[in-house]
Enzyme design. Sequence first.
Site, PDB file in Angstrom:
ATOM      1  N   VAL A   1       1.853  -3.014   8.505  1.00  0.00           N
ATOM      2  CA  VAL A   1       1.676  -1.940   7.533  1.00  0.00           C
ATOM      3  C   VAL A   1       2.030  -0.582   8.159  1.00  0.00           C
ATOM      4  O   VAL A   1       2.575   0.314   7.492  1.00  0.00           O
ATOM      5  CB  VAL A   1       0.247  -1.997   6.938  1.00  0.00           C
ATOM      6  CG1 VAL A   1      -0.808  -1.610   7.932  1.00  0.00           C
ATOM      7  CG2 VAL A   1       0.147  -1.153   5.692  1.00  0.00           C
ATOM      8  N   ASP A   2       1.784  -0.426   9.444  1.00  0.00           N
ATOM      9  CA  ASP A   2       2.124   0.799  10.182  1.00  0.00           C
ATOM     10  C   ASP A   2       3.632   1.062  10.083  1.00  0.00           C
ATOM     11  O   ASP A   2       4.079   2.178   9.755  1.00  0.00           O
ATOM     12  CB  ASP A   2       1.698   0.592  11.639  1.00  0.00           C
ATOM     13  CG  ASP A   2       1.646   1.874  12.455  1.00  0.00           C
ATOM     14  OD1 ASP A   2       1.755   2.961  11.863  1.00  0.00           O
ATOM     15  OD2 ASP A   2       1.499   1.758  13.685  1.00  0.00           O
TER      16      ASP A   2
ATOM     17  N   ILE B   1       0.817  -1.218   0.000  1.00  0.00           N
ATOM     18  CA  ILE B   1       0.000   0.000   0.000  1.00  0.00           C
ATOM     19  C   ILE B   1       0.853   1.272   0.000  1.00  0.00           C
ATOM     20  O   ILE B   1       0.400   2.319  -0.462  1.00  0.00           O
ATOM     21  CB  ILE B   1      -1.009  -0.012   1.176  1.00  0.00           C
ATOM     22  CG1 ILE B   1      -2.127   0.996   0.901  1.00  0.00           C
ATOM     23  CG2 ILE B   1      -0.331   0.255   2.507  1.00  0.00           C
ATOM     24  CD1 ILE B   1      -3.320   0.847   1.805  1.00  0.00           C
TER      25      ILE B   1
HETATM   26  P1  ADP Z   1      -3.352  -4.891  12.464  1.00  0.00           P
HETATM   27  O1  ADP Z   1      -2.537  -4.631  13.707  1.00  0.00           O
HETATM   28  O2  ADP Z   1      -4.484  -3.883  12.290  1.00  0.00           O
HETATM   29  O3  ADP Z   1      -3.796  -6.302  12.366  1.00  0.00           O
HETATM   30  P2  ADP Z   1      -1.164  -5.336  10.557  1.00  0.00           P
HETATM   31  O4  ADP Z   1      -0.286  -4.307   9.931  1.00  0.00           O
HETATM   32  O5  ADP Z   1      -0.526  -6.326  11.488  1.00  0.00           O
HETATM   33  O6  ADP Z   1      -2.354  -4.518  11.253  1.00  0.00           O
HETATM   34  O7  ADP Z   1      -1.909  -6.155   9.422  1.00  0.00           O
HETATM   35  C1  ADP Z   1      -2.974  -5.665   8.658  1.00  0.00           C
HETATM   36  C2  ADP Z   1      -2.876  -6.250   7.269  1.00  0.00           C
HETATM   37  O8  ADP Z   1      -1.942  -5.486   6.495  1.00  0.00           O
HETATM   38  C3  ADP Z   1      -2.393  -7.687   7.210  1.00  0.00           C
HETATM   39  O9  ADP Z   1      -3.247  -8.409   6.333  1.00  0.00           O
HETATM   40  C4  ADP Z   1      -0.984  -7.576   6.628  1.00  0.00           C
HETATM   41  O10 ADP Z   1      -0.636  -8.701   5.845  1.00  0.00           O
HETATM   42  C5  ADP Z   1      -1.136  -6.363   5.738  1.00  0.00           C
HETATM   43  N1  ADP Z   1       0.088  -5.623   5.385  1.00  0.00           N
HETATM   44  C6  ADP Z   1       1.289  -5.575   6.038  1.00  0.00           C
HETATM   45  N2  ADP Z   1       2.133  -4.764   5.376  1.00  0.00           N
HETATM   46  C7  ADP Z   1       1.465  -4.270   4.296  1.00  0.00           C
HETATM   47  C8  ADP Z   1       1.786  -3.386   3.216  1.00  0.00           C
HETATM   48  N3  ADP Z   1       2.985  -2.806   3.114  1.00  0.00           N
HETATM   49  N4  ADP Z   1       0.824  -3.118   2.269  1.00  0.00           N
HETATM   50  C9  ADP Z   1      -0.401  -3.671   2.373  1.00  0.00           C
HETATM   51  N5  ADP Z   1      -0.764  -4.513   3.350  1.00  0.00           N
HETATM   52  C10 ADP Z   1       0.154  -4.807   4.303  1.00  0.00           C
END
Ligand code: ADP
Length: 187
Positions: free
Chosen positions: A44-45, A22
Site C-alpha cells: 500500500v505504501d 485505499i
Molecule cells: P505491511 O508492511 O504493514 O504489512 P503491506 O502494504 O504489505 O503493509 O500490506 C498491508 C495490507 O494492505 C495488506 O493486507 C495488503 O493486501 C493491503 N494493500 C496493499 N495495497 C493496497 C491498496 N492499494 N489499498 C488497500 N489495501 C492495500
Amino acid sequence: MSTQTFPQTFLNGRVVVKVGDITAERVDAIANAANGTLLGGGGVDGAIHRKGGKAILDECRAIRQSRFLNGLPAGRSVATNAGALPAKFVIHTVGPVWNEGKAREEELLQSCYTSSLELAVAEGCRTAAFPAISTGAYRFPKDRAARIASEAIEAFLNKDTSLKQVVLVFFSEEDAQVFLNHQVFSS
Ligand code: ADP
C-alpha cells in the site's frame, strides 16, 4: 457458505468496512502502512507514493531530516500532504513486523491505529480510512489484527466526537471477510 456484501457498517455507521484500493478513497485522511524510512516501499505504501506523487515523498524526507533522523519507530505516526490523491492528508504509520508475538507487536499495532486517529483529529479531519496495517509484508496474523484494529478504533471513537467516520479498506474480499469474522465491535 453465504457471500457477504460490502460495505458493512458498525457503531451506527461510524465505521465502514469495504473492499477496494485505499488510494481512491475520498476521505480527509488515509493511513499508510509505511516503513520506518518513510521513503516508500511496496504494498500500500508503494501505491500511495506512486499515485500521490512527489509532494508526499518530499514532505516525508523533510520529516526524517528534522524529527526522525533514525527513522520513525513502530507504533508511531506522522501526517503529510496527500499530493495528487483525493484525500487531504496521508498519515504514515509504521506497523510492527510480526515476530511470533514476542516483541510487543499487539501493543504496537494498537498504537498505530490510536496515534493515526489522534493525528487525523489534530489536523481537523472528519473522516479517515485505514488499510490493514502490518498484515501484508509484515505478516501480522489477520485474525488478531482484526481484533486489535476494531478494539482500538472503538475505544477512540468512544472518547472522540469530531471524527464522523472511519473506513476500513481491504484489498480483497477474502481479507474483508476475515476481518468481519474476527472484529469485536460492540454494535
Ligand atoms: P505491511 O508492511 O504493514 O504489512 P503491506 O502494504 O504489505 O503493509 O500490506 C498491508 C495490507 O494492505 C495488506 O493486507 C495488503 O493486501 C493491503 N494493500 C496493499 N495495497 C493496497 C491498496 N492499494 N489499498 C488497500 N489495501 C492495500
